[in-house]
Design a protein around this motif. Structure first.
Motif, PDB file in Angstrom:
ATOM      1  N   ASP A 110       0.839  -1.198   0.000  1.00 31.81           N
ATOM      2  CA  ASP A 110       0.000   0.000   0.000  1.00 31.81           C
ATOM      3  C   ASP A 110       0.877   1.252   0.000  1.00 31.81           C
ATOM      4  OD1 ASP A 110      -2.049   1.784   0.142  1.00 31.81           O
ATOM      5  OD2 ASP A 110      -2.580   1.361   2.232  1.00 31.81           O
ATOM      6  N   SER A 111       1.341   1.611  -1.189  1.00 26.33           N
ATOM      7  CA  SER A 111       2.178   2.793  -1.338  1.00 26.33           C
ATOM      8  C   SER A 111       1.719   3.560  -2.572  1.00 26.33           C
ATOM      9  CB  SER A 111       3.651   2.401  -1.463  1.00 26.33           C
ATOM     10  OG  SER A 111       3.835   1.536  -2.566  1.00 26.33           O
ATOM     11  N   PRO A 112       2.053   4.838  -2.684  1.00 25.93           N
ATOM     12  CA  PRO A 112       1.559   5.634  -3.807  1.00 25.93           C
ATOM     13  C   PRO A 112       2.019   5.090  -5.158  1.00 25.93           C
ATOM     14  CG  PRO A 112       2.456   7.034  -2.070  1.00 25.93           C
ATOM     15  CD  PRO A 112       2.831   5.633  -1.720  1.00 25.93           C
ATOM     16  N   GLN A 137      -5.070  12.129  -2.092  1.00 27.90           N
ATOM     17  CA  GLN A 137      -5.661  10.800  -2.257  1.00 27.90           C
ATOM     18  C   GLN A 137      -5.340  10.161  -3.608  1.00 27.90           C
ATOM     19  OE1 GLN A 137      -9.882  10.685  -1.491  1.00 27.90           O
ATOM     20  NE2 GLN A 137      -9.728  12.025   0.298  1.00 27.90           N
ATOM     21  N   THR A 139      -2.680   9.382  -5.600  1.00 22.45           N
ATOM     22  CA  THR A 139      -1.690   8.348  -5.896  1.00 22.45           C
ATOM     23  C   THR A 139      -2.076   7.003  -5.288  1.00 22.45           C
ATOM     24  OG1 THR A 139      -0.366   9.098  -3.999  1.00 22.45           O
ATOM     25  CG2 THR A 139       0.230   9.928  -6.193  1.00 22.45           C
ATOM     26  N   ARG A 140      -2.712   7.019  -4.120  1.00 21.29           N
ATOM     27  CA  ARG A 140      -3.113   5.745  -3.516  1.00 21.29           C
ATOM     28  C   ARG A 140      -4.375   5.194  -4.188  1.00 21.29           C
ATOM     29  NH1 ARG A 140       0.062   7.140   0.966  1.00 21.29           N
ATOM     30  NH2 ARG A 140       1.130   5.283   1.738  1.00 21.29           N
ATOM     31  N   GLN A 141      -5.248   6.058  -4.647  1.00 23.31           N
ATOM     32  CA  GLN A 141      -6.408   5.583  -5.393  1.00 23.31           C
ATOM     33  C   GLN A 141      -5.969   5.005  -6.747  1.00 23.31           C
ATOM     34  OE1 GLN A 141      -9.598   5.310  -4.284  1.00 23.31           O
ATOM     35  NE2 GLN A 141      -8.693   5.917  -2.339  1.00 23.31           N
ATOM     36  N   LEU A 143      -3.209   3.385  -7.162  1.00 20.76           N
ATOM     37  CA  LEU A 143      -2.750   2.039  -6.826  1.00 20.76           C
ATOM     38  C   LEU A 143      -3.930   1.091  -6.693  1.00 20.76           C
ATOM     39  CD1 LEU A 143      -0.346   0.165  -5.930  1.00 20.76           C
ATOM     40  CD2 LEU A 143      -1.125   0.660  -3.598  1.00 20.76           C
ATOM     41  N   ARG A 144      -5.001   1.538  -6.044  1.00 25.98           N
ATOM     42  CA  ARG A 144      -6.207   0.705  -5.920  1.00 25.98           C
ATOM     43  C   ARG A 144      -6.715   0.301  -7.299  1.00 25.98           C
ATOM     44  NH1 ARG A 144     -10.981   3.221  -2.928  1.00 25.98           N
ATOM     45  NH2 ARG A 144     -11.741   1.072  -3.154  1.00 25.98           N
ATOM     46  N   VAL A 206      -2.734  -3.590  -0.388  1.00 28.33           N
ATOM     47  CA  VAL A 206      -4.046  -3.524  -1.026  1.00 28.33           C
ATOM     48  C   VAL A 206      -4.302  -4.892  -1.659  1.00 28.33           C
ATOM     49  CG1 VAL A 206      -5.484  -2.384  -2.747  1.00 28.33           C
ATOM     50  CG2 VAL A 206      -3.755  -1.076  -1.504  1.00 28.33           C
TER      51      VAL A 206
END
Length: 223
Positions: A110-112, A137, A139-141, A143-144, A206
């Motif tokens: 879970d990283s950007p 939010q 960069t992490r979204q 990744l999702r 994630v």
């Protein structure tokens, strides 16, 4: 949380690639004979998890080989999926039936996700959605979105044998749930078909999961 990713008949097992010396069945050893230790550890930890899930289904553990495309070879009647990082591995296995024709699982730390990767991974609609989020939010979204696409790809591949580009699937999130929508027709899936998935955060990763049922599967669809 992990046990809610798939329908209840899908068994999930968790492992740590760092936990022990990497060893496996002789038939598996040939596939990583020249690999570095970290790669061997992840490979065998994933297969150890898969065998644990097989036992939970009432099946005897067995070697899980590798196809030329690097996908696992599952015993007849079973479907499965494996994903791993340096510190975590997960495997899910199930009996193949109308509710679970194929499954896909992906884990990512879970990283950007760097913005310079977005053009490769995201469709124009997805990039617009990311641009509308608060800046802290995005960069992490992203990744999702990446891991959701990976799990959907893994779920469709055993049924289609189709190598998809990132732009061939478009992701929409609904809380912990997401949909992966085909942007073009491929064998067995018409353009616009939605694959349903779930996503959770687990031990700093994630985790995304997709289960394909017969209601989403159209043998008449062609690319």
């Amino acid at each position: 949380m992990l046990w809610n990713l798939f329908p209840s008949e899908v068994k999930i097992a968790v492992g740590d690639p760092r936990a022990r010396k990497p060893t496996g069945y002789p038939d598996e050893e040939t596939h990583v004979a020249n690999a570095v230790t970290s790669r061997r550890s992840e490979f065998f930890a994933g297969r150890e998890c898969a065998r644990k899930a097989m036992r939970d289904l009432g099946f005897q553990p067995t070697a899980i080989g590798v196809r030329p495309d690097r996908s696992p070879i599952w015993p007849n009647g079973l479907i499965g999926t494996i994903s791993h990082s340096r510190t975590l591995c997960l495997a899910a296995v199930a009996l193949q039936n109308d509710d679970a024709l194929s499954i896909g699982l992906d884990i990512e730390p879970d990283s950007p996700l760097p913005e310079d990767m977005w053009d490769t991974i995201c469709t124009s609609n997805e990039r617009s959605w990311l641009a509308g989020l608060p800046s802290d939010q995005r960069t992490r979204q992203a990744l999702r979105m990446f891991t959701a696409k990976e799990s959907a790809y893994k779920a469709q591949y055993p049924l289609t044998q189709e190598f998809l580009e990132f732009e061939d699937l478009e992701i929409a999130f609904y809380g912990h749930d997401f949909s992966a929508v085909f942007q073009r027709s491929v064998p067995s899936f018409a353009k616009g078909t939605k694959l349903r998935g779930r996503q959770v955060i687990y031990h700093g990763h994630v985790v995304s999961a997709v289960c394909v049922g017969s209601d989403q599967f159209n043998k008449g669809a062609v690319s």
